[in-house]
Design a protein around this motif. Structure first.
Motif, PDB file in Angstrom:
ATOM      1  N   ALA A  37      10.152   6.956   6.637  1.00 32.47           N
ATOM      2  CA  ALA A  37       8.719   6.781   6.851  1.00 32.47           C
ATOM      3  C   ALA A  37       8.011   8.133   6.827  1.00 32.47           C
ATOM      4  CB  ALA A  37       8.483   6.069   8.180  1.00 32.47           C
ATOM      5  N   HIS A  38       8.680   9.177   7.352  1.00 35.80           N
ATOM      6  CA  HIS A  38       8.073  10.514   7.400  1.00 35.80           C
ATOM      7  C   HIS A  38       7.799  11.041   5.996  1.00 35.80           C
ATOM      8  CE1 HIS A  38       7.033  14.447   8.849  1.00 35.80           C
ATOM      9  NE2 HIS A  38       8.024  15.017   8.179  1.00 35.80           N
ATOM     10  N   SER A  39       8.745  10.842   5.065  1.00 35.26           N
ATOM     11  CA  SER A  39       8.542  11.342   3.696  1.00 35.26           C
ATOM     12  C   SER A  39       7.380  10.615   3.023  1.00 35.26           C
ATOM     13  CB  SER A  39       9.822  11.172   2.869  1.00 35.26           C
ATOM     14  OG  SER A  39      10.136   9.802   2.698  1.00 35.26           O
ATOM     15  N   LEU A  40       7.219   9.320   3.309  1.00 37.60           N
ATOM     16  CA  LEU A  40       6.093   8.574   2.753  1.00 37.60           C
ATOM     17  C   LEU A  40       4.774   9.095   3.312  1.00 37.60           C
ATOM     18  CD1 LEU A  40       7.506   4.927   2.961  1.00 37.60           C
ATOM     19  CD2 LEU A  40       7.315   6.341   0.916  1.00 37.60           C
ATOM     20  N   GLU A  41       4.744   9.390   4.602  1.00 35.34           N
ATOM     21  CA  GLU A  41       3.505   9.837   5.238  1.00 35.34           C
ATOM     22  C   GLU A  41       3.105  11.234   4.782  1.00 35.34           C
ATOM     23  OE1 GLU A  41       3.971   7.168   9.311  1.00 35.34           O
ATOM     24  OE2 GLU A  41       4.829   9.180   9.202  1.00 35.34           O
ATOM     25  N   ARG A  42       4.100  12.112   4.560  1.00 35.14           N
ATOM     26  CA  ARG A  42       3.768  13.461   4.065  1.00 35.14           C
ATOM     27  C   ARG A  42       3.129  13.382   2.682  1.00 35.14           C
ATOM     28  NH1 ARG A  42       8.737  17.352   4.066  1.00 35.14           N
ATOM     29  NH2 ARG A  42       9.631  15.446   3.213  1.00 35.14           N
ATOM     30  N   LEU A  43       3.710  12.556   1.807  1.00 33.89           N
ATOM     31  CA  LEU A  43       3.154  12.404   0.467  1.00 33.89           C
ATOM     32  C   LEU A  43       1.772  11.754   0.537  1.00 33.89           C
ATOM     33  CD1 LEU A  43       3.508  12.690  -2.565  1.00 33.89           C
ATOM     34  CD2 LEU A  43       4.772  10.530  -2.586  1.00 33.89           C
ATOM     35  N   MET A  70       1.195   2.006   4.253  1.00 36.25           N
ATOM     36  CA  MET A  70       1.605   0.631   4.562  1.00 36.25           C
ATOM     37  C   MET A  70       3.124   0.499   4.579  1.00 36.25           C
ATOM     38  SD  MET A  70      -1.149  -1.599   2.400  1.00 36.25           S
ATOM     39  CE  MET A  70      -2.900  -1.536   2.817  1.00 36.25           C
ATOM     40  N   ARG A  71       3.753   1.080   3.570  1.00 39.46           N
ATOM     41  CA  ARG A  71       5.220   1.023   3.518  1.00 39.46           C
ATOM     42  C   ARG A  71       5.840   1.800   4.677  1.00 39.46           C
ATOM     43  NH1 ARG A  71       7.637  -3.148   1.586  1.00 39.46           N
ATOM     44  NH2 ARG A  71       7.058  -3.654  -0.551  1.00 39.46           N
ATOM     45  N   ALA A  72       5.242   2.928   5.029  1.00 45.30           N
ATOM     46  CA  ALA A  72       5.759   3.702   6.158  1.00 45.30           C
ATOM     47  C   ALA A  72       5.670   2.892   7.450  1.00 45.30           C
ATOM     48  CB  ALA A  72       4.980   5.010   6.304  1.00 45.30           C
ATOM     49  N   ALA A  73       4.562   2.173   7.630  1.00 42.33           N
ATOM     50  CA  ALA A  73       4.410   1.329   8.813  1.00 42.33           C
ATOM     51  C   ALA A  73       5.489   0.251   8.844  1.00 42.33           C
ATOM     52  CB  ALA A  73       3.022   0.692   8.829  1.00 42.33           C
ATOM     53  N   THR A  84       6.116  -1.711  12.281  1.00 45.75           N
ATOM     54  CA  THR A  84       4.770  -2.043  12.743  1.00 45.75           C
ATOM     55  C   THR A  84       3.954  -2.586  11.572  1.00 45.75           C
ATOM     56  OG1 THR A  84       3.970   0.209  12.302  1.00 45.75           O
ATOM     57  CG2 THR A  84       4.811  -0.265  14.523  1.00 45.75           C
ATOM     58  N   SER A  85       2.995  -3.451  11.866  1.00 46.11           N
ATOM     59  CA  SER A  85       2.157  -4.010  10.808  1.00 46.11           C
ATOM     60  C   SER A  85       1.208  -2.943  10.275  1.00 46.11           C
ATOM     61  CB  SER A  85       1.339  -5.196  11.332  1.00 46.11           C
ATOM     62  OG  SER A  85       2.186  -6.289  11.595  1.00 46.11           O
ATOM     63  N   PRO A  86       0.959  -2.917   8.982  1.00 48.91           N
ATOM     64  CA  PRO A  86       0.038  -1.921   8.414  1.00 48.91           C
ATOM     65  C   PRO A  86      -1.397  -2.248   8.779  1.00 48.91           C
ATOM     66  CG  PRO A  86       0.716  -3.484   6.733  1.00 48.91           C
ATOM     67  CD  PRO A  86       1.521  -3.819   7.963  1.00 48.91           C
ATOM     68  N   ARG A  87      -2.261  -1.259   8.606  1.00 47.79           N
ATOM     69  CA  ARG A  87      -3.683  -1.493   8.859  1.00 47.79           C
ATOM     70  C   ARG A  87      -4.218  -2.490   7.844  1.00 47.79           C
ATOM     71  NH1 ARG A  87      -6.904   0.165   5.033  1.00 47.79           N
ATOM     72  NH2 ARG A  87      -6.318   1.854   3.621  1.00 47.79           N
ATOM     73  N   LEU A  88      -5.253  -3.222   8.229  1.00 51.87           N
ATOM     74  CA  LEU A  88      -5.873  -4.174   7.314  1.00 51.87           C
ATOM     75  C   LEU A  88      -6.654  -3.421   6.240  1.00 51.87           C
ATOM     76  CD1 LEU A  88      -7.190  -6.865   9.814  1.00 51.87           C
ATOM     77  CD2 LEU A  88      -5.224  -7.039   8.270  1.00 51.87           C
ATOM     78  N   PRO A  89      -6.431  -3.701   4.971  1.00 48.65           N
ATOM     79  CA  PRO A  89      -7.148  -2.983   3.909  1.00 48.65           C
ATOM     80  C   PRO A  89      -8.604  -3.419   3.850  1.00 48.65           C
ATOM     81  CG  PRO A  89      -5.805  -4.732   2.966  1.00 48.65           C
ATOM     82  CD  PRO A  89      -5.493  -4.707   4.434  1.00 48.65           C
ATOM     83  N   GLY A  90      -9.458  -2.513   3.380  1.00 50.24           N
ATOM     84  CA  GLY A  90     -10.870  -2.830   3.220  1.00 50.24           C
ATOM     85  C   GLY A  90     -11.120  -3.583   1.920  1.00 50.24           C
ATOM     86  N   GLU A  91     -12.330  -4.130   1.786  1.00 53.06           N
ATOM     87  CA  GLU A  91     -12.691  -4.891   0.595  1.00 53.06           C
ATOM     88  C   GLU A  91     -12.644  -4.032  -0.670  1.00 53.06           C
ATOM     89  OE1 GLU A  91     -13.445  -8.107  -0.070  1.00 53.06           O
ATOM     90  OE2 GLU A  91     -12.760  -8.584   1.941  1.00 53.06           O
ATOM     91  N   GLU A  92     -12.855  -2.696  -0.495  1.00 51.86           N
ATOM     92  CA  GLU A  92     -12.881  -1.827  -1.672  1.00 51.86           C
ATOM     93  C   GLU A  92     -11.493  -1.507  -2.202  1.00 51.86           C
ATOM     94  OE1 GLU A  92     -12.068   0.790   1.763  1.00 51.86           O
ATOM     95  OE2 GLU A  92     -13.372  -0.930   1.378  1.00 51.86           O
ATOM     96  N   GLU A  93     -10.457  -1.854  -1.449  1.00 55.17           N
ATOM     97  CA  GLU A  93      -9.089  -1.566  -1.902  1.00 55.17           C
ATOM     98  C   GLU A  93      -8.728  -2.471  -3.081  1.00 55.17           C
ATOM     99  OE1 GLU A  93      -7.458   0.846  -0.769  1.00 55.17           O
ATOM    100  OE2 GLU A  93      -7.821   1.172   1.363  1.00 55.17           O
ATOM    101  N   PRO A  94      -7.941  -1.982  -4.044  1.00 54.13           N
ATOM    102  CA  PRO A  94      -7.511  -2.825  -5.156  1.00 54.13           C
ATOM    103  C   PRO A  94      -6.702  -4.028  -4.665  1.00 54.13           C
ATOM    104  CG  PRO A  94      -7.007  -0.513  -5.574  1.00 54.13           C
ATOM    105  CD  PRO A  94      -7.431  -0.608  -4.149  1.00 54.13           C
ATOM    106  N   LEU A  95      -6.675  -5.069  -5.491  1.00 56.44           N
ATOM    107  CA  LEU A  95      -5.952  -6.290  -5.145  1.00 56.44           C
ATOM    108  C   LEU A  95      -4.486  -5.992  -4.841  1.00 56.44           C
ATOM    109  CD1 LEU A  95      -5.779  -9.415  -4.994  1.00 56.44           C
ATOM    110  CD2 LEU A  95      -5.266  -9.382  -7.448  1.00 56.44           C
ATOM    111  N   THR A  96      -3.866  -5.102  -5.619  1.00 59.72           N
ATOM    112  CA  THR A  96      -2.452  -4.811  -5.396  1.00 59.72           C
ATOM    113  C   THR A  96      -2.205  -4.237  -4.009  1.00 59.72           C
ATOM    114  OG1 THR A  96      -2.818  -2.707  -6.533  1.00 59.72           O
ATOM    115  CG2 THR A  96      -1.856  -4.494  -7.831  1.00 59.72           C
ATOM    116  N   VAL A  97      -3.137  -3.409  -3.521  1.00 60.42           N
ATOM    117  CA  VAL A  97      -2.986  -2.826  -2.180  1.00 60.42           C
ATOM    118  C   VAL A  97      -3.161  -3.906  -1.118  1.00 60.42           C
ATOM    119  CG1 VAL A  97      -3.957  -1.164  -0.533  1.00 60.42           C
ATOM    120  CG2 VAL A  97      -3.687  -0.531  -2.939  1.00 60.42           C
ATOM    121  N   ARG A  98      -4.124  -4.813  -1.330  1.00 63.61           N
ATOM    122  CA  ARG A  98      -4.345  -5.885  -0.351  1.00 63.61           C
ATOM    123  C   ARG A  98      -3.149  -6.829  -0.308  1.00 63.61           C
ATOM    124  NH1 ARG A  98      -9.495  -5.828  -2.858  1.00 63.61           N
ATOM    125  NH2 ARG A  98      -9.388  -7.971  -3.582  1.00 63.61           N
ATOM    126  N   LEU A  99      -2.557  -7.109  -1.472  1.00 61.19           N
ATOM    127  CA  LEU A  99      -1.361  -7.944  -1.484  1.00 61.19           C
ATOM    128  C   LEU A  99      -0.189  -7.237  -0.800  1.00 61.19           C
ATOM    129  CD1 LEU A  99      -1.461  -9.448  -5.102  1.00 61.19           C
ATOM    130  CD2 LEU A  99      -1.815 -10.672  -2.969  1.00 61.19           C
TER     131      LEU A  99
END
Length: 778
Positions: free
Chosen positions: A294-300, A318-321, A326-341
């Motif tokens: 998770a640390h390597s994902l967060e640094r990048l 999200m993957r680091a979470a 832990t559950s990832p944060r809820l994505p905003g409406e402006e996020e691409p569909l792939t990120v929301r999925l």
């Protein structure tokens, strides 16, 4: 995203510069450099010299000489005063170089400085570049304003480039149909330009294809671009192709492509795009047995966020979470569909690991709701169907949670969620101009020029993609609704089959209600592997050994399915697409039992009761041994029958009759199912043609080889166009053996049997060489 080219005939410094840019866009960097050096010798103004020095700097960057290019541009910029045309041109070029290096914020500052002075074509070019920079940091509204102004500019090429990028912006916002429209509108003006432009157009189009779920076509297009770029020296485009291949392949080859993109970008000083490519590698590894920390994902993610690449950073976080539980944060409406999925996928995985099926179902449901909203703007049956791939992982997690819950309603809901992503019918018809293209394809015939045929097929498919539609919002299917509908039939039973975590699961409702584990999916998969070939052989050869082999396979399938099917008075079955060629009526457990195969429970419940059949039409294609005899048998059953033989006859009859019987040779098209066809006197009647019909009969009978065509063949086209029931075979049929059975079928229908009842009695367990089924409402 595109960059501004130019064309012209070299005569003076300005003309030499124009021709040099044309060569550079074609990938001839050496030729362009030679012309620019000549232009320097005859430059008559500081403005001309600024243009020449800026383009020379850009060529150096394209060759990987980034430091030299920057130094040249900065030195030239110091020689001219701010507020002059030369200063604006050089500021714009320096901004372009910085943008290519991933230094987006200073690039935007320089583009803005240039736009204080520039007008006309040169303003449109810088608007194009600033809009691209804004888009890369998700400042979508600012990007839209730049592209829209640039698209109104005086130069046709620059306007088309801005229009293309507007299409790309729509893609990032998840507006697929609008993306296709803008890109298609721009392409005619740009298609004749050099390699650097056409390669960029195709890379962007591959993203649209991938977003639509057409991953195979997207990858094929990228491979073609990679071949064209080989040896060109256009390193940035080569790295971009590798990055897109890495995102779309999803295997070991993907990791190799991503590593190539990392190396190329690092070699040429683009640390940001190198990090983007590295993110692809790490995100792919998150689904492996050896995920990154998770640390390597967060640094990048930190580095990418600082560079403005917040969507990729969000995916990494999200993957680091998820790795931390832990559950990832809820994505905003402006996020691409792939990120929301992805947010739904990770949240569902975390909940399942914690044993919280309710939370898993909620997270997966929210993600598929996002996909459902996106899908509502698509009118193409093909794009609706393949777009299921986008949510496939979330669907699997939802089904897994539903099974663990032990709740029939949850399992039915997730069975339907998978099916409705591909089976929902939009309230739209294809563009009328497709009729002319289909007529051209019909005239060309199967033996026509392959290149011309391919071009027509491509035009038809892409034209159909652009038919936007508002999809109906169905109420959720309930166990009670299915139970009540099943009760209307004699001892009716609804069975839905799913492959969940390597197991074949059946949910039965109606006369028997249960959740059944029918065993390992691998055994079913093995038997399905040779089913189509066995059905075809049985239709073509009457040899006892062939029939015995098919019978053995069918008995093996029945042994697996019997617990779900036995004892029902009637059956309605939905199953995974891989089971589309199942001969349900020929299984020992279903002999004599009416079987209906709808696209989904939702589609089945939407259908009202069938009215009486008062009028009948027959269309007979050429070359069939029994077509005329079939028409005679239909007449015997119904007395008053209208007969035709052409595509126009099929359309006319479809608009007038309650039952249409088509006897013709059928051609399946697994790759593009709506090009499944029936061969009539004046050429092929395609699935696309059927969608153009203003009305179709409630009942359609297809006496043709392979007309059911898996999950997207001719039967699906008729159902999609509005037919209530389609009687068709999922594989070849023996015409002579089928003749008497079709006669029996019409006799039973004329006496008031439903299509499913008539098929059960006319085509039963013995009809292995003509395994006709009833699709739709029954």
């Amino acid at each position: 995203m595109t960059e501004p080219p130019a064309t012209g005939v070299p005569e003076d410094a300005a003309a030499l510069h124009i021709e040099a840019r044309r060569l550079a866009n074609a990938g001839d960097l050496t030729g362009a450099e030679n012309l620019l050096n000549r232009a320097r010798q005859c430059a008559a103004s500081m403005d001309d010299l600024g243009r020449i020095e800026g383009t020379l700097a850009y060529i150096e960057v394209e060759r990987g000489q980034v430091s030299e290019g920057l130094a040249r541009c900065e030195a030239a910029l110091e020689r001219v005063g701010r507020g002059t045309m030369a200063h604006a041109l050089l500021a714009g070029q320096l901004g372009t170089i910085q943008f290519v290096r991933g230094e987006t914020v200073p690039a935007i500052t320089l583009f803005t400085r240039a736009l204080e002075v520039l007008t006309g074509e040169e303003r449109s070019n810088i608007l194009l570049n600033r809009g691209a920079a804004y888009m890369s940091v998700a400042a979508y509204e600012k990007a839209r304003r730049d592209f829209e102004e640039g698209a109104r500019g005086p130069n046709v090429i620059a306007a088309a480039q801005n229009a293309h990028n507007l299409g790309y912006l729509h893609l990032l916002r998840g507006q697929l149909v609008a993306a296709l429209r803008w890109m298609d509108r721009a392409r005619p003006e740009l298609a004749g330009l050099g390699l650097s432009v056409t390669a960029t157009l195709d890379i962007d189009r591959s993203e649209v294809l991938d977003a639509a779920g057409l991953r195979g076509e997207a990858v094929a297009l990228l491979r073609d671009v990679a071949a064209r770029l080989r040896g060109s020296g256009l390193w940035r485009l080569q790295a971009d192709v590798d990055l897109h291949l890495a995102r779309q392949l999803g295997n070991e080859e993907a990791l190799e492509a991503a590593e190539r993109a990392v190396r190329l970008n690092r070699q040429h000083g683009n640390a940001v795009d190198a990090d983007e490519a590295r993110a692809v590698v790490l995100l792919a590894r998150c689904r492996s047995t050896r995920p990154p920390t998770a640390h390597s994902l967060e640094r990048l993610a930190d580095r990418l966020e600082q560079a403005g690449r917040r969507h990729t950073a969000a995916a990494l976080r999200m993957r680091a979470a998820g790795l931390r539980g832990t559950s990832p944060r809820l994505p905003g409406e402006e996020e691409p569909l792939t990120v929301r999925l992805l947010a739904g996928e990770v949240a569902a995985e975390v909940a399942l690991r914690a044993g919280d099926t309710d939370a898993a179902l909620s997270a997966a449901s929210a993600a598929i709701d996002e996909l459902d909203r996106w899908q509502r703007g698509i009118g193409s049956l093909e794009l609706q169907s393949v777009s299921r791939r986008l949510g496939a992982r979330v669907i699997r997690l939802g089904q897994q949670a539903a099974l663990l819950s032990g709740d029939a309603q949850h399992l039915l809901t997730w069975s339907e969620r998978a099916r409705e992503l591909v089976a929902r019918v939009p309230a739209t018809r294809p563009p009328e101009e497709l009729a002319d293209l289909l007529a051209d394809l019909r005239r060309l015939g199967p033996d026509g020029d392959p290149a011309e045929r391919l071009q027509l097929v491509t035009q038809i498919r892409q034209g159909r993609w652009l038919a936007a539609a508002e999809l109906p919002a169905d109420a959720p299917v309930t166990v009670q609704a299915v139970r009540e509908r099943s009760a209307g039939a004699r001892a009716g039973r609804y069975v839905t089959l799913m492959e969940i975590e390597g197991r074949l699961i059946a949910l039965t409702l109606g006369d028997r209600e249960d959740i059944l584990d029918l065993g390992a999916w691998g055994e079913m998969d093995q038997l399905l592997g040779g089913l189509s070939a066995d059905l075809t052989m049985a239709a073509q050869l009457a040899a006892p050994v062939v029939r015995a082999a098919l019978q053995e396979r069918i008995e093996g399938l029945d042994k697996i399915l019997a617990r779900a099917l036995q004892g029902a008075g009637s059956l309605t079955i939905t199953a995974p697409a891989v089971m589309a060629r199942m001969p349900w009526g020929q299984l020992p457990s279903t002999v004599g039992v009416p079987v209906t195969v709808p696209t989904s429970a939702s589609a089945w419940l939407r259908q009202t009761d069938a009215g009486p059949i008062r009028s009948v039409g027959v269309v007979v294609g050429p070359g069939t041994r029994t077509g005329s005899a079939e028409a005679d048998l239909v007449r015997q059953g119904w007395h008053t029958v209208t007969v035709g033989e052409r595509c126009d006859d099929a359309q006319t009859l479809a608009s007038d009759v309650d039952l249409l019987h088509v006897s013709a040779h059928g051609q399946d098209r697994e790759a593009h199912p709506l090009f499944a066809s029936l061969q009539l006197a004046d050429g092929d009647l395609f699935g696309h043609d059927v969608e153009l019909f203003g009305r179709v009969p409630p009942v359609v009978i297809l006496s043709a080889c392979g007309a059911a065509g898996g999950s997207l063949g001719m039967a699906r086209a008729w159902l999609h166009a509005g037919a209530r029931s389609v009687v068709a075979a999922p594989a070849d049929i023996a015409e002579t053996a089928a003749l008497d059975r079709f006669g029996q079928l019409h006799g039973l229908l004329a006496r008031g049997s439903s299509p499913a009842e008539a098929v059960a009695n006319a085509f039963g367990g013995e009809a292995l060489d003509c395994a006709v089924q009833c699709y739709g409402a029954g």
